[in-house]
Design a protein around this motif. Structure first.
Motif, mmCIF file in Angstrom:
data_model
loop_
_atom_site.group_PDB
_atom_site.id
_atom_site.type_symbol
_atom_site.label_atom_id
_atom_site.label_comp_id
_atom_site.label_asym_id
_atom_site.label_seq_id
_atom_site.Cartn_x
_atom_site.Cartn_y
_atom_site.Cartn_z
ATOM 1 N N ARG A 1 2.998 -5.065 -7.289
ATOM 2 C CA ARG A 1 3.654 -6.007 -6.379
ATOM 3 C C ARG A 1 4.216 -5.259 -5.163
ATOM 4 N NH1 ARG A 1 5.626 -11.530 -8.162
ATOM 5 N NH2 ARG A 1 6.815 -12.207 -6.393
ATOM 6 N N ASN A 2 3.756 -5.629 -3.966
ATOM 7 C CA ASN A 2 4.235 -4.960 -2.752
ATOM 8 C C ASN A 2 5.744 -5.096 -2.601
ATOM 9 O OD1 ASN A 2 1.682 -4.190 -2.033
ATOM 10 N ND2 ASN A 2 1.326 -5.935 -0.666
ATOM 11 N N TRP A 3 6.235 -6.280 -2.950
ATOM 12 C CA TRP A 3 7.663 -6.530 -2.755
ATOM 13 C C TRP A 3 8.516 -5.577 -3.588
ATOM 14 C CZ3 TRP A 3 10.067 -8.570 1.067
ATOM 15 C CH2 TRP A 3 11.421 -8.889 0.941
ATOM 16 N N VAL B 1 3.485 -9.250 4.873
ATOM 17 C CA VAL B 1 2.143 -9.440 5.427
ATOM 18 C C VAL B 1 1.218 -9.986 4.346
ATOM 19 C CG1 VAL B 1 0.113 -8.169 6.252
ATOM 20 C CG2 VAL B 1 2.367 -7.691 7.228
ATOM 21 N N ASP B 2 1.366 -9.444 3.148
ATOM 22 C CA ASP B 2 0.513 -9.887 2.047
ATOM 23 C C ASP B 2 1.133 -9.477 0.718
ATOM 24 O OD1 ASP B 2 0.051 -7.133 2.380
ATOM 25 O OD2 ASP B 2 -1.955 -7.284 1.515
ATOM 26 N N GLU B 3 0.610 -10.087 -0.336
ATOM 27 C CA GLU B 3 1.155 -9.796 -1.672
ATOM 28 C C GLU B 3 0.100 -10.040 -2.719
ATOM 29 O OE1 GLU B 3 2.767 -8.087 -3.636
ATOM 30 O OE2 GLU B 3 4.826 -8.755 -3.275
ATOM 31 N N ARG B 4 0.228 -9.305 -3.811
ATOM 32 C CA ARG B 4 -0.676 -9.511 -4.955
ATOM 33 C C ARG B 4 -0.047 -10.518 -5.905
ATOM 34 N NH1 ARG B 4 -1.832 -3.211 -4.820
ATOM 35 N NH2 ARG B 4 -2.105 -3.248 -2.568
ATOM 36 N N CYS B 5 -0.860 -11.380 -6.448
ATOM 37 C CA CYS B 5 -0.350 -12.440 -7.315
ATOM 38 C C CYS B 5 -0.137 -11.918 -8.732
ATOM 39 C CB CYS B 5 -1.296 -13.637 -7.307
ATOM 40 S SG CYS B 5 -1.522 -14.296 -5.657
ATOM 41 N N LEU C 1 -12.227 -1.264 5.532
ATOM 42 C CA LEU C 1 -11.836 -1.896 6.799
ATOM 43 C C LEU C 1 -11.106 -3.224 6.612
ATOM 44 C CD1 LEU C 1 -14.938 -1.003 9.034
ATOM 45 C CD2 LEU C 1 -12.792 0.223 8.783
ATOM 46 N N HIS C 2 -10.573 -3.462 5.409
ATOM 47 C CA HIS C 2 -9.704 -4.647 5.280
ATOM 48 C C HIS C 2 -8.334 -4.316 5.865
ATOM 49 C CE1 HIS C 2 -7.881 -2.849 1.509
ATOM 50 N NE2 HIS C 2 -6.830 -3.541 1.918
ATOM 51 N N THR C 3 -7.642 -5.355 6.242
ATOM 52 C CA THR C 3 -6.245 -5.203 6.632
ATOM 53 C C THR C 3 -5.509 -6.398 6.068
ATOM 54 O OG1 THR C 3 -4.738 -4.677 8.451
ATOM 55 C CG2 THR C 3 -6.337 -6.446 8.871
ATOM 56 N N ALA C 4 -4.151 -6.292 5.944
ATOM 57 C CA ALA C 4 -3.413 -7.315 5.194
ATOM 58 C C ALA C 4 -4.187 -7.537 3.890
ATOM 59 C CB ALA C 4 -3.258 -8.576 6.039
ATOM 60 N N SER C 5 -4.380 -8.792 3.428
ATOM 61 C CA SER C 5 -5.313 -9.015 2.310
ATOM 62 C C SER C 5 -6.514 -9.789 2.816
ATOM 63 C CB SER C 5 -4.631 -9.718 1.135
ATOM 64 O OG SER C 5 -3.869 -8.783 0.389
ATOM 65 N N GLY D 1 -8.993 10.538 3.949
ATOM 66 C CA GLY D 1 -9.706 9.509 3.196
ATOM 67 C C GLY D 1 -10.061 8.302 4.065
ATOM 68 N N LYS D 2 -9.395 8.149 5.205
ATOM 69 C CA LYS D 2 -9.656 6.995 6.081
ATOM 70 C C LYS D 2 -10.486 7.401 7.305
ATOM 71 C CE LYS D 2 -6.980 4.121 3.693
ATOM 72 N NZ LYS D 2 -5.594 3.784 3.909
ATOM 73 N N ARG D 3 -10.845 8.676 7.381
ATOM 74 C CA ARG D 3 -11.510 9.161 8.597
ATOM 75 C C ARG D 3 -12.856 8.473 8.833
ATOM 76 N NH1 ARG D 3 -12.200 15.478 9.111
ATOM 77 N NH2 ARG D 3 -9.967 15.350 9.520
ATOM 78 N N GLY E 1 0.841 -1.194 0.000
ATOM 79 C CA GLY E 1 0.000 0.000 0.000
ATOM 80 C C GLY E 1 0.875 1.242 0.000
ATOM 81 N N SER E 2 0.232 2.382 -0.070
ATOM 82 C CA SER E 2 1.021 3.616 -0.179
ATOM 83 C C SER E 2 1.341 4.237 1.182
ATOM 84 C CB SER E 2 0.258 4.631 -1.042
ATOM 85 O OG SER E 2 -1.037 4.795 -0.492
ATOM 86 N N THR E 3 0.533 3.949 2.205
ATOM 87 C CA THR E 3 0.720 4.613 3.500
ATOM 88 C C THR E 3 2.118 4.410 4.106
ATOM 89 O OG1 THR E 3 -1.637 4.231 3.837
ATOM 90 C CG2 THR E 3 -0.395 4.979 5.745
ATOM 91 N N PRO E 4 2.686 3.189 4.063
ATOM 92 C CA PRO E 4 3.965 3.022 4.753
ATOM 93 C C PRO E 4 5.197 3.523 3.989
ATOM 94 C CG PRO E 4 3.200 0.901 3.936
ATOM 95 C CD PRO E 4 2.147 1.905 3.577
HETATM 96 C C1 6PG Z 1 -1.957 -4.093 0.297
HETATM 97 C C2 6PG Z 1 -2.010 -4.107 1.777
HETATM 98 C C3 6PG Z 1 -3.242 -3.536 2.368
HETATM 99 C C4 6PG Z 1 -3.004 -2.058 2.642
HETATM 100 C C5 6PG Z 1 -4.295 -1.315 2.674
HETATM 101 C C6 6PG Z 1 -4.077 0.185 2.795
HETATM 102 O O1 6PG Z 1 -1.113 -4.715 -0.233
HETATM 103 O O2 6PG Z 1 -2.797 -3.432 -0.321
HETATM 104 O O3 6PG Z 1 -1.047 -4.620 2.507
HETATM 105 O O4 6PG Z 1 -3.747 -4.159 3.482
HETATM 106 O O5 6PG Z 1 -2.289 -1.903 3.817
HETATM 107 O O6 6PG Z 1 -5.009 -1.562 1.504
HETATM 108 O O7 6PG Z 1 -3.507 0.622 1.593
HETATM 109 P P1 6PG Z 1 -3.036 2.104 1.402
HETATM 110 O O8 6PG Z 1 -1.900 2.318 2.332
HETATM 111 O O9 6PG Z 1 -2.578 2.179 -0.020
HETATM 112 O O10 6PG Z 1 -4.197 2.974 1.712
#
Ligand code: 6PG
Length: 265
Positions: free
Chosen positions: A103-105, A91-95, A166-170, A221-223, A62-65
């Motif tokens: 790809r997160n990696w 934590v998770d990855e897109r195939c 409200l998803h986290t990881a995948s 956007g997450k508020r 994701g973009s936040t970190p």
């Molecule tokens: C991913 C994630 C996912 C992510 C949230 C928030 O690969 O998409 O690990 O759980 O943390 O979707 O994504 P943003 O930081 O881009 O809002």
């Protein structure tokens, strides 16, 4: 001539702290927040290396970190981060293929690996294109963590994000991975509810066994999503992030003011 008197600089009201399960840390802006998170991560890393000889860190995409990953590389105060003793997990990855920007990696490796001295046998990208990649990753986790004394064979620090749904990881609302059977640490997640492409994700069982779980959420956007959580009464199936409940470890939310509902609770 004396200068005209100015009004005193008003005291800033502290950012409101939403009532969420676990500990909540709120900072005015993203920069301050990343400062606090990086300091906590640094402390945990050094403490684990002192105690266990290594540090197991699992990162989200994701973009936040992204600003955090950059900060870890350039902030001189973090120069002594024990990268040589760190194992880097996902934590998770897109195939999708290796070069794919989704790809997160690709992001994690680009920001962290190329600029740190983590030994290559301590980096653990998810093998998302292997048909049995979930089982292989699970085995890799078990095998590597087995070196730890029993009870300490867990991830030390897991960085999570949260989506507006409200998803986290995948772990997406209504998706099959929410019901992974006991003993599964990693699963593929696909089907209705999963935002394509198909994903691989750590399960609740793996996440909730961790020593320190951090959920980083920033921006207006997450508020609304944080507001829904504060309102309570949500099922895990509709709000997967509520299933993050460490068994013995710490859960700490890191929020900037933008992500906080105006009234706090
Ligand atoms: C991913 C994630 C996912 C992510 C949230 C928030 O690969 O998409 O690990 O759980 O943390 O979707 O994504 P943003 O930081 O881009 O809002």
């Amino acid at each position: 001539m004396p200068e005209p008197a100015h009004d005193p600089i008003p005291l800033a009201s502290p950012p409101p702290k939403p009532n969420l399960p676990g500990e909540v840390l709120v900072r005015e802006g993203v920069d301050d927040l990343i400062d606090a998170l990086a300091a906590d991560l640094y402390f945990q890393a050094r403490a684990c290396v002192r105690t266990f000889g290594d540090f197991h860190l699992a990162l989200s995409g994701g973009s936040t970190p992204e600003p955090l990953y950059r900060r870890l590389m350039y902030d001189p105060r973090l120069r002594e981060f024990p990268w040589k003793k760190t194992h880097l997990w996902q934590v998770d990855e897109r195939c999708v293929g290796e070069g794919d920007d989704r790809r997160n990696w690709k992001m994690i490796a680009g920001l962290l690996l190329d600029h740190s001295d983590i030994p290559r046998d301590q980096v653990h990208p998810m093998p998302v294109l292997e048909p049995d990649g979930d089982e292989r990753y699970e085995r890799e986790l078990r095998t590597v963590l087995e070196w730890r004394e029993r009870g300490h064979d867990r991830l030390d620090y897991v960085l999570l994000g949260m989506g507006g749904d409200l998803h986290t990881a995948s772990l997406f609302p209504g998706s099959v991975a929410l019901e992974a059977r006991a003993g599964r640490l990693v699963v593929f997640n696909d089907g209705p509810g999963v935002v394509p492409p198909r994903r691989m994700t750590l399960t609740y069982e793996m996440l909730n066994a961790s020593r320190f779980l951090c959920v980083l959420v920033t921006g207006e956007g997450k508020r609304e999503a944080i507001g829904r959580l504060v309102g309570g009464g949500l099922e895990r199936s509709e709000a997967p992030v509520t299933g993050v409940r460490p068994l013995g470890g710490v859960l700490r939310w890191y929020l900037d003011r933008g992500a906080c509902p105006v009234s706090g609770s």
